[in-house]
Design an enzyme around this catalytic site. Structure first.
Site, PDB file in Angstrom:
ATOM      1  CG  HIS A  48      31.843  77.574  34.864  1.00 43.41           C
ATOM      2  ND1 HIS A  48      30.833  78.496  35.061  1.00 43.41           N
ATOM      3  CD2 HIS A  48      32.822  77.914  35.732  1.00 43.41           C
ATOM      4  CE1 HIS A  48      31.218  79.372  35.987  1.00 43.41           C
ATOM      5  NE2 HIS A  48      32.432  79.031  36.412  1.00 43.41           N
TER       6      HIS A  48
ATOM      7  CD  GLU B 225      32.933  83.770  41.415  1.00 42.27           C
ATOM      8  OE1 GLU B 225      32.759  84.680  40.610  1.00 42.27           O
ATOM      9  OE2 GLU B 225      32.832  82.573  41.083  1.00 42.27           O
ATOM     10  CD  GLU B 226      32.309  79.293  40.110  1.00 40.30           C
ATOM     11  OE1 GLU B 226      31.466  79.916  39.447  1.00 40.30           O
ATOM     12  OE2 GLU B 226      33.469  79.081  39.714  1.00 40.30           O
TER      13      GLU B 226
ATOM     14  CG  ASP C 154      38.199  83.631  39.681  1.00 38.81           C
ATOM     15  OD1 ASP C 154      38.381  82.502  39.200  1.00 38.81           O
ATOM     16  OD2 ASP C 154      37.107  83.991  40.171  1.00 38.81           O
TER      17      ASP C 154
ATOM     18  CB  THR D  46       1.562  60.506  23.646  1.00 42.91           C
ATOM     19  OG1 THR D  46       0.863  59.488  24.363  1.00 42.91           O
ATOM     20  CG2 THR D  46       2.173  59.919  22.383  1.00 42.91           C
TER      21      THR D  46
ATOM     22  CG  ASP E 111      32.545  78.724  45.521  1.00 42.43           C
ATOM     23  OD1 ASP E 111      33.502  79.512  45.367  1.00 42.43           O
ATOM     24  OD2 ASP E 111      31.399  78.970  45.103  1.00 42.43           O
TER      25      ASP E 111
END
Ligand code: BES
Ligand code: MN
Ligand code: MN
Length: 462
Positions: free
Chosen positions: A429, A155-156, A182, A317, A85
């Protein structure tokens, strides 16, 4: 280069390109089909490489791809762990080429070229080196250990289904060592082996002010603005010495001896280059520690995202009803995510003024890990890298987290070896993630050497 690797270079790369085209983003349900397809792809490649008992094994989340080659039950067994993944690619507009259309380009640190795609380094490229190294050993008839593959798809997102999976399949997964690529090396001419990983406590906070969005003129000045309040609370989590202010946060932190810290700081590190590379004027971190220490042996607290109110075009606003943030803390040995969640939640509630309500939701966590260097498991990696790089690798602790490492040791008492081949500058990442072709082939060449030396060392200690 190993002759078989040399002869099959282009095919090895083309196969990785195909793997990188599948957007296996575990965090985003939209990509669920692609995540499953990637598992099938990996399983098929394991079969083609010569693995037996290949299976896409279901879990309560995404499946684990398993495969093995048992050549002799009396030989040591290496369990290869990796993940198929990947992280979401956003912010997508900052990529120079689409994240799932791999391209090869040269860079300063990768003059031989690097493959640009999400997952190129983390972890598809590094995981796939093991499949190709296994194929190489099968073809050259040099497999010296039994091998098992456990390639996961979560894993992620914290590997939360992996512990039950391992417990349910304890016999199948029995091994002497877990081999993982990794992580990173210091530089392509400075190999290193990762001997520690930080843990992780990740949580989300929600601050609620008034029960609805308000006109910031009509109500502004009289009602607590949750974004203002949240910013203020976050500001109080770290003091002027860059220490985390959560009471008790440092209580369990392992104290590292002066000697060990001195040794750690002998690892090559160029602060100027580091700052230039990131385009920052100055680094910032906990007083009394070097950058190498701040990113390995010390815990941290970072806001990963913060949102609320109006963020569209132009100005609206508004005094918003809610504000949110995602906050992560990296943990070091002896800290546990459970205790840190508790300490954080208590303190964050205390920090909140009475004008708002606070909700803290824990996400996944991970326990820190350290691996010894005086074992055959580590020595085999050191000898393998020494042979392939012509230089003894330096042991060093890393700042990232891989939840399986501490889990596997807790559940089975088996240590991991973190023999990664990426560079910290490979933008994992981040936009434009890439992986050097040099690194890819060097990994494929080094892994069979690990098998060779590990079998050697184990037969001597047996
Ligand atoms: N491969 C990384 C971890 C890593 C990267 C370790 C570089 C050392 C050097 C892994 O895929 C990862 O990103 N892990 C997550 C943790 C997980 C629980 C989401 C992390 O570290 O943020
Ligand atoms: Mn990874
Ligand atoms: Mn990652």
């Amino acid at each position: 280069m190993n002759q078989y690797v040399e002869d099959n270079k282009d095919r090895f790369l083309n196969e990785l390109v195909e793997l990188l085209k599948i957007p296996s983003i575990s965090a985003d349900k939209e990509y669920s089909d692609d995540v499953y397809e990637t598992a099938t792809f990996v399983a098929e490649r394991l079969v083609a490489a010569g693995a037996d008992e290949v299976e896409v094994m279901t879990t309560d989340g995404y499946p684990v791809v398993y495969g093995e080659k048992i050549i002799d039950p009396n030989l040591p067994t290496i369990l290869v762990y990796g993940h198929y993944d990947v992280q979401p690619p956003d912010p997508i507009e900052l990529w120079d080429s689409p994240p799932f259309e791999p391209v090869i380009k040269k860079t300063d640190l990768h003059p031989e070229g690097a493959i640009f795609a999400r997952g190129a380094c983390d972890d598809k490229g590094q995981m796939y080196m093991h499949v190709k190294a296994f194929e190489t050993m099968m073809q050259q008839e040099t497999l010296t250990c039994n091998v098992k593959f456990m390639i996961e798809g979560e894993e992620e997102i914290g590997s939360s289904n992996l512990e039950p999976f391992c417990k349910n399949n304890a016999e199948k997964l029995a091994c002497d060592v877990v081999l993982i690529s990794d992580t990173s090396i210091i530089a392509n001419d400075v190999p290193s082996i990762t001997t520690g990983l930080r843990g992780l406590a990740y949580l989300e906070v929600e601050i609620t002010g008034p029960n609805r969005d308000l006109h910031s003129g009509v109500y502004g000045g009289a009602v607590g603005n949750p974004i203002n309040v949240l910013s203020d609370m976050i500001g109080k989590l770290i003091d002027e010495n860059n220490k985390i202010t959560i009471p008790g946060f440092y209580d369990d932190v392992e104290v590292i001896s002066k000697e060990e810290r001195e040794k750690m700081n002998q690892a090559p590190f160029d602060l100027d280059y580091y700052q230039r590379d990131l385009d920052i004027n100055e680094v910032k971190g906990e007083d009394g520690y070097t950058t190498l220490e701040r990113t390995s042996i010390r815990p941290t607290l970072d806001v990963n995202g913060i949102w609320g109110g109006y963020i569209g075009e132009g100005a609206k606003t508004v005094l918003p009803s809610k504000a949110y943030a995602k906050i992560s803390m990296r943990l070091v040995p002896r800290q546990t995510p459970e205790k840190v969640y508790e300490l954080f939640t208590d303190y964050f509630n205390k920090l909140a003024p009475n004008s708002v309500k606070v909700k803290v939701t824990p996400h996944h966590g991970g326990v820190p890990a350290v691996t010894p260097t005086d074992t055959p498991e580590y020595k085999a990696a050191s000898m393998a890298m020494e042979e392939s790089y012509g230089r003894t690798p330096i042991p060093r602790r890393s700042g990232g987290s891989i939840p399986i490492v501490a889990m596997f040791e807790k559940v089975f008492g088996v240590k991991s070896v973190l023999m990664g081949f990426g560079l910290d500058s490979d933008a994992i990442h981040s936009p434009n993630e890439h992986y050097g072709l040099f690194n890819y082939y060097k990994g494929i060449e080094t892994i069979p050497l690990y098998f060779k030396y590990y079998a050697d060392l184990k037969s001597k200690t047996a």
